[in-house]
Design an enzyme around this catalytic site. Structure first.
Site, mmCIF file in Angstrom:
data_model
loop_
_atom_site.group_PDB
_atom_site.id
_atom_site.type_symbol
_atom_site.label_atom_id
_atom_site.label_comp_id
_atom_site.label_asym_id
_atom_site.label_seq_id
_atom_site.Cartn_x
_atom_site.Cartn_y
_atom_site.Cartn_z
ATOM 1 N N PRO A 16 85.004 187.723 14.787
ATOM 2 C CG PRO A 16 85.151 189.056 16.656
ATOM 3 C CD PRO A 16 85.876 187.978 15.926
ATOM 4 C CD GLN A 77 86.845 191.702 17.999
ATOM 5 O OE1 GLN A 77 86.521 192.348 17.012
ATOM 6 N NE2 GLN A 77 87.731 190.730 17.981
ATOM 7 C CB CYS A 108 90.989 196.610 12.663
ATOM 8 S SG CYS A 108 90.168 197.358 11.236
ATOM 9 C CE LYS A 150 91.553 187.746 14.897
ATOM 10 N NZ LYS A 150 90.409 187.681 13.962
ATOM 11 C CG ASN A 212 92.255 184.470 12.405
ATOM 12 O OD1 ASN A 212 92.271 185.687 12.282
ATOM 13 N ND2 ASN A 212 91.439 183.725 11.683
ATOM 14 N N GLY A 213 93.927 182.352 10.462
ATOM 15 C CA GLY A 213 94.503 182.633 9.157
ATOM 16 C C GLY A 213 94.557 181.414 8.261
ATOM 17 N N GLY A 236 87.516 182.956 10.175
ATOM 18 C CA GLY A 236 86.958 184.172 9.623
ATOM 19 C C GLY A 236 86.368 183.927 8.249
ATOM 20 N NE ARG A 237 90.249 186.084 4.486
ATOM 21 C CZ ARG A 237 91.221 185.860 3.610
ATOM 22 N NH1 ARG A 237 91.080 186.245 2.347
ATOM 23 N NH2 ARG A 237 92.327 185.246 3.982
#
Length: 377
Positions: A16, A77, A108, A150, A212-213, A236-237
């Site tokens: 998200p 989410q 976040c 997450k 993630n990452g 993500g990005r």
């Protein structure tokens, strides 16, 4: 990989992202995966919505929960800090059939969130974190709606929380956990520490562990899974300006031929499709304001003059968007330097926290004012 009752054809999840993973972007990702691989196999999660705003039916929040008629599973989410609002929001999702899967955000790192005790600050408060996850699971009892969680490695290098968070989430009934392998103090800077994903995978064995990452190419996903043993990856990005990445990932992880990278002409068609979808969702005025940032990501590395880039950054209508991208060099191949991170990166910094936040990890008081915010923030 399975999450609850959902058996995914590829272990790939769209992370998200505020202002990005709305129905328009998710639809585009799904369309491109279907077009290029013949199937839709990943999990596409909507923008983060605030539990309290959902319960109070804020107009913008309700708009963000829009799903396409063929989205399955519908994945929502929640951002939350309060067990009571968490239960109410999850129960609302169940009773009104708003989604098929609930993901909970405790990652976040944005200062306006953490300074009030929300986001990545929450897992440090172990009892409060457990109560929040338990509330969502309790609200979905008797249904087939899985709850997943997450989080990040921790607040900073002196305050790692991911191993406890993974253990607690699984114990409270979460069906999967995902780790962004950075601390909150890193924000999106530096490199993700995949070794911490491996540690979490060793520590949490009851449910799938997702990593993630720093996944920007299909080989990155393979490398993460091989190095860490994780069950799936969260993107993500890496997909900003590249919504076809999920097709590439699905092909790579399923042993299929890699789809050919798009030419600039094909990217132009994708931009127009994205713009139309945004206009349908938001209305043309806001849709065109939203497409501007995406255009900059789409055109990264392509031979596009500064005047045209400026005009595209000011586009105000779908017709204008069509005309402008129609002047691009359709035969230009995908650039060698068109890969890598897009969007925010920032610099590492001390995490803003409420005064005394680190004094007692077992304090389960709900942080004041941490849920009074707009969804997607």
């Amino acid at each position: 990989m399975s999450i609850g009752r959902f058996a995914l054809g590829s272990p790939v999840v769209l992370a998200p992202m505020a202002g990005v993973t709305n129905i328009a972007f998710r639809t585009l990702c799904r369309e491109l995966e279907l077009e290029r691989t013949g199937t839709v196999s990943g999990l596409y999660v909507c923008e983060m919505v605030t539990a309290r705003a959902l319960v109070e039916r804020h107009e913008s929040t309700m708009h963000m929960t829009t799903f396409g008629p063929d989205e399955n599973p519908r994945s929502m989410q929640l951002y939350t800090v309060d067990p009571e609002y968490t239960y109410a929001a999850a129960k609302m999702i169940v009773d009104e059939d708003l989604a098929d899967h609930i993901d909970m955000n405790f990652g976040c790192p944005v200062p306006k969130v953490t300074r009030k005790g929300g986001g990545a600050a929450i897992p440090f408060k172990r009892r409060l974190f457990a109560q929040i996850v338990a509330a969502a699971v309790r609200a979905t009892e008797g249904t087939d709606i899985p709850v997943t969680v997450k989080f990040r490695i921790g607040i900073d290098d002196d305050h790692h929380t991911h191993l406890d968070a993974g253990r607690i989430a699984a114990a409270e009934g979460a069906k999967a956990v995902a780790l962004h392998a950075r601390t909150a103090s890193q924000r999106y800077s530096g490199e993700a520490d995949w070794s911490e994903i491996a540690r979490l995978k060793e520590h949490v064995t009851e449910v799938p562990v997702l990593g993630n990452g720093d996944i920007f190419e299909p080989p990155d996903a393979v490398a993460m899974m091989e190095q860490t043993g994780c069950d799936g990856v969260v993107i993500g990005r890496g997909c900003l300006g590249r919504p076809w990445l999920f097709a590439e990932l699905s092909a790579e992880l399923n042993g299929l031929p890699a789809p050919t990278p798009p030419t600039l002409g094909e990217v132009a068609q994708i931009i127009v499709r994205h713009g139309r979808l945004l206009a349908d969702h938001h209305g043309e005025d806001k849709g065109m304001r939203e497409i501007r940032k995406h255009v900059a990501w789409y055109l990264r590395g392509f031979p596009v003059g500064s005047d045209l880039r400026r005009d595209l950054a000011l586009v105000t209508s779908v017709d204008q968007l069509v005309d402008l991208v129609g002047t691009l060099d359709a035969d230009a191949p995908f650039p060698r330097d068109g890969h890598g991170p897009r969007g925010r990166q920032g610099s590492p910094a001390a995490v803003a926290l409420p005064q005394g936040w680190l004094d007692d990890p077992d304090d389960d008081a709900v942080p004041a004012g941490a849920d009074v915010m707009h969804s997607g923030g």
